[in-house]
Design an enzyme around this catalytic site. Structure first.
Site, PDB file in Angstrom:
ATOM      1  N   PHE A  98      11.347  -8.940  -8.926  1.00  0.00           N
ATOM      2  CA  PHE A  98      11.316 -10.019  -7.882  1.00  0.00           C
ATOM      3  C   PHE A  98       9.722  -9.787  -7.010  1.00  0.00           C
ATOM      4  CE2 PHE A  98      15.590  -8.686  -8.003  1.00  0.00           C
ATOM      5  CZ  PHE A  98      16.221  -9.854  -8.090  1.00  0.00           C
ATOM      6  N   CYS A 140      15.592  -8.550   2.797  1.00  0.00           N
ATOM      7  CA  CYS A 140      15.036  -9.390   3.702  1.00  0.00           C
ATOM      8  C   CYS A 140      16.216 -10.309   4.718  1.00  0.00           C
ATOM      9  CB  CYS A 140      13.893 -10.144   3.110  1.00  0.00           C
ATOM     10  SG  CYS A 140      14.482 -11.524   1.918  1.00  0.00           S
ATOM     11  N   ASP A 183       9.436 -12.047 -12.277  1.00  0.00           N
ATOM     12  CA  ASP A 183       9.975 -13.126 -11.168  1.00  0.00           C
ATOM     13  C   ASP A 183      10.253 -14.290 -12.132  1.00  0.00           C
ATOM     14  OD1 ASP A 183       9.145 -13.354  -7.908  1.00  0.00           O
ATOM     15  OD2 ASP A 183       9.325 -15.220  -8.857  1.00  0.00           O
ATOM     16  N   SER A 184      11.197 -15.122 -11.355  1.00  0.00           N
ATOM     17  CA  SER A 184      11.857 -16.198 -11.920  1.00  0.00           C
ATOM     18  C   SER A 184      10.618 -17.522 -11.832  1.00  0.00           C
ATOM     19  CB  SER A 184      13.021 -16.613 -11.291  1.00  0.00           C
ATOM     20  OG  SER A 184      13.218 -16.714 -10.163  1.00  0.00           O
ATOM     21  N   ALA A 206      15.621 -11.938 -12.866  1.00  0.00           N
ATOM     22  CA  ALA A 206      15.597 -10.408 -12.622  1.00  0.00           C
ATOM     23  C   ALA A 206      16.954  -9.707 -13.188  1.00  0.00           C
ATOM     24  CB  ALA A 206      15.154 -10.182 -11.290  1.00  0.00           C
ATOM     25  N   ARG A 235       1.051  -1.208  -0.152  1.00  0.00           N
ATOM     26  CA  ARG A 235      -0.054  -0.198  -0.004  1.00  0.00           C
ATOM     27  C   ARG A 235       0.911   1.220   0.003  1.00  0.00           C
ATOM     28  NH1 ARG A 235      -5.014  -0.248   3.887  1.00  0.00           N
ATOM     29  NH2 ARG A 235      -5.609  -2.433   3.433  1.00  0.00           N
ATOM     30  N   ASP A 292      12.581  -6.298  -4.416  1.00  0.00           N
ATOM     31  CA  ASP A 292      12.495  -7.089  -3.386  1.00  0.00           C
ATOM     32  C   ASP A 292      13.138  -8.302  -3.580  1.00  0.00           C
ATOM     33  OD1 ASP A 292      11.341  -7.821  -0.932  1.00  0.00           O
ATOM     34  OD2 ASP A 292       9.648  -8.314  -1.697  1.00  0.00           O
TER      35      ASP A 292
HETATM   36  N1  SAH Z   1       7.742  -8.792  -3.768  1.00  0.00           N
HETATM   37  C1  SAH Z   1       6.805  -9.996  -3.123  1.00  0.00           C
HETATM   38  C2  SAH Z   1       7.989 -10.944  -2.418  1.00  0.00           C
HETATM   39  C3  SAH Z   1       8.995 -11.301  -3.248  1.00  0.00           C
HETATM   40  S1  SAH Z   1      10.006 -12.625  -2.339  1.00  0.00           S
HETATM   41  C4  SAH Z   1       5.741  -9.611  -2.459  1.00  0.00           C
HETATM   42  O1  SAH Z   1       5.688  -8.449  -2.087  1.00  0.00           O
HETATM   43  O2  SAH Z   1       4.873 -10.422  -2.252  1.00  0.00           O
HETATM   44  C5  SAH Z   1      11.425 -12.942  -3.498  1.00  0.00           C
HETATM   45  C6  SAH Z   1      10.843 -13.606  -5.052  1.00  0.00           C
HETATM   46  O3  SAH Z   1      11.817 -13.487  -5.725  1.00  0.00           O
HETATM   47  C7  SAH Z   1      10.206 -14.576  -4.990  1.00  0.00           C
HETATM   48  O4  SAH Z   1       8.845 -14.592  -5.576  1.00  0.00           O
HETATM   49  C8  SAH Z   1      11.165 -15.619  -5.950  1.00  0.00           C
HETATM   50  O5  SAH Z   1      10.614 -16.309  -6.692  1.00  0.00           O
HETATM   51  C9  SAH Z   1      11.955 -14.585  -6.812  1.00  0.00           C
HETATM   52  N2  SAH Z   1      13.098 -14.974  -7.173  1.00  0.00           N
HETATM   53  C10 SAH Z   1      14.387 -15.423  -6.530  1.00  0.00           C
HETATM   54  N3  SAH Z   1      15.384 -15.397  -7.267  1.00  0.00           N
HETATM   55  C11 SAH Z   1      14.979 -14.749  -8.389  1.00  0.00           C
HETATM   56  C12 SAH Z   1      16.004 -14.130  -9.606  1.00  0.00           C
HETATM   57  N4  SAH Z   1      16.844 -14.279  -9.982  1.00  0.00           N
HETATM   58  N5  SAH Z   1      15.003 -13.500 -10.639  1.00  0.00           N
HETATM   59  C13 SAH Z   1      13.590 -13.210 -10.317  1.00  0.00           C
HETATM   60  N6  SAH Z   1      13.137 -13.495  -9.319  1.00  0.00           N
HETATM   61  C14 SAH Z   1      13.708 -14.203  -8.490  1.00  0.00           C
END
Ligand code: SAH
Length: 399
Positions: A231, A340, A253-254, A280, A216, A300
């Site tokens: 991400f 995180c 996202d991956s 990403a 938000r 993120d």
């Molecule tokens: N932004 C999200 C939480 C993200 S958690 C929210 O607010 O709900 C981190 C995310 O990164 C996960 O969904 C995971 O699938 C993704 N991830 C991990 N490594 C990655 C990469 N190299 N490239 C893209 N996505 C990736």
């Protein structure tokens, strides 16, 4: 009952609840992994009750300052107390509690709730449990009974597929139903979208609950903006930004299942988001090369480091992400960046962003700091309970 003699200068004397193997002077008795032990200092004074696991570097975790067993009453009392706190949050005006609905929240958060290794998330009428310490794992039946008594859920799901269970010598691939029955995919209305949350097969326990208030906060910056959510998981930020009136939204996202869930939610709500199932790092590089520009970028990433050992390479990765993001920001653009990992402190996060801004030839000002939602409370004596840190930066000059 067995007892551990804790050396002076251990972190336990500063309010922390962990005892490392190196902090134990002596073990009286022969406690088994998962047992409750008494802690005493080197002058034989009592320090409380702890769960024991010699297979972990953290051999004991204090859960009470008194003599206390892990019995049914204890679990009912602690879970009730944790649940009361979440209910209070619903009425709180604090920014990190904005909009908390106790039906979609973390009900028990491990050390912060006096239950080391126990995590309980509530998704409407379902609960998802993780038992990440041997002692909690051994007591799943007691915990399940206590949860049924305090919260009366329809179903309790177990998500013990976290790799951190290996550190306690436990199987890191246990999932299933602990009690109750029925659907384990929950539909949760978050107008204008309906979130589809897969409790058995989704990431973590289903959603990243710790970020819900931040979705938000960031969406407030989105009206009219070209947004990039990197991400994105199921697109928490992307969906909120699209709903708030972003000019365009790209989400990366991956994970194919995560993107599928996000894109289905967006489709149902008629929100226009371009989804990219990509690494990403590669996608950002390519967007930058192509000359794409954005007004709001969210970074993120997952915690790239589980320990201090891999911290340096993780920090290099973070910096690269920041550099690419900052280069793609238009004049006045904003970057909402999150870490995180509790190993990356506030100053480290700022330093990474500052160094990346210099390399990107941008001046930025700090508009806002963001943290984990208040249903993941921070215990001041236990720094590891603070892990999610976010900065909202705004470009003030390009050179
Ligand atoms: N932004 C999200 C939480 C993200 S958690 C929210 O607010 O709900 C981190 C995310 O990164 C996960 O969904 C995971 O699938 C993704 N991830 C991990 N490594 C990655 C990469 N190299 N490239 C893209 N996505 C990736």
């Amino acid at each position: 009952m067995a007892s551990l003699v804790v050396r002076s200068r251990a972190r336990l004397f500063h309010g922390h609840c962990w005892v490392y193997g190196t902090e134990v002077a002596h073990v009286h008795g022969e406690p088994a992994p998962g047992d409750v032990v008494r802690l005493i200092d080197q002058r034989n004074r009592p320090l409380g009750s702890a769960i024991f696991n010699p297979q972990s570097q953290i051999v004991a975790r204090r859960f009470s300052f008194r003599r206390q067993d892990l019995d049914a009453d204890f679990f009912v009392r602690r879970i009730t107390r944790a649940w009361q706190y979440r209910q209070q949050l619903a009425d709180s005006a604090a920014p990190n509690a904005a909009g908390i609905d106790p039906r979609l929240c973390r009900v028990v958060w491990s050390e912060s709730d006096g239950l080391p290794g126990l995590i309980v998330d509530r998704y409407d009428d379902a609960l998802v449990v993780q038992t990440l310490t041997r002692a909690m794992d051994d007591r799943k039946p007691l915990i399940t009974a206590a949860l049924n008594e305090v919260l009366a859920p329809r179903v309790i799901v177990e998500r013990n597929d976290s790799p951190i269970r290996k550190a306690e010598g436990m199987d890191p691939a246990v999932t299933g139903i602990l009690s109750g029955e029925g659907a384990t995919v929950i539909e949760w209305p978050a107008p204008p979208v309906t979130l589809r949350i897969d409790l058995l097969d989704g990431q973590k326990t289903g959603l990243y609950l710790d970020q819900l208030t931040n979705h938000r906060a960031v969406a407030a910056l989105a009206p009219g903006a070209r947004v990039l959510d990197a991400f994105c998981h199921q697109g928490g930020f992307a969906l909120a930004c699209a709903a708030a009136g972003a000019a365009s939204v790209d989400a990366i996202d991956s994970s194919q299942p995560a993107v599928d869930a996000g894109s289905a939610a967006a489709g149902d709500a008629g929100l226009d988001i371009r989804w990219h199932v990509r690494n990403a790092f590669d996608a950002l590089k390519e967007f930058e090369k192509r000359g794409d520009q954005f007004d709001l970028i969210v970074l993120d990433p997952p915690s790239f480091t589980k320990g201090k050992g891999s911290l340096q390479s993780a920090l290099r990765g973070y910096k690269e992400l920041h550099l690419r993001a900052l280069k793609m920001l238009a004049a006045g653009g904003r970057l909402a960046t999150f870490s995180c990992s509790h190993h990356v402190g506030w100053q480290e996060l700022r330093d990474i962003a500052a160094a990346a801004a210099v390399d990107a030839r941008r001046s930025v000002r700090l508009r806002q700091t963001l943290g984990q939602r208040a249903d993941h409370p921070i215990d001041l004596a236990i720094p590891e309970t603070e892990y999610l840190r976010g900065l909202v930066l705004e470009v003030t000059a390009s050179w």
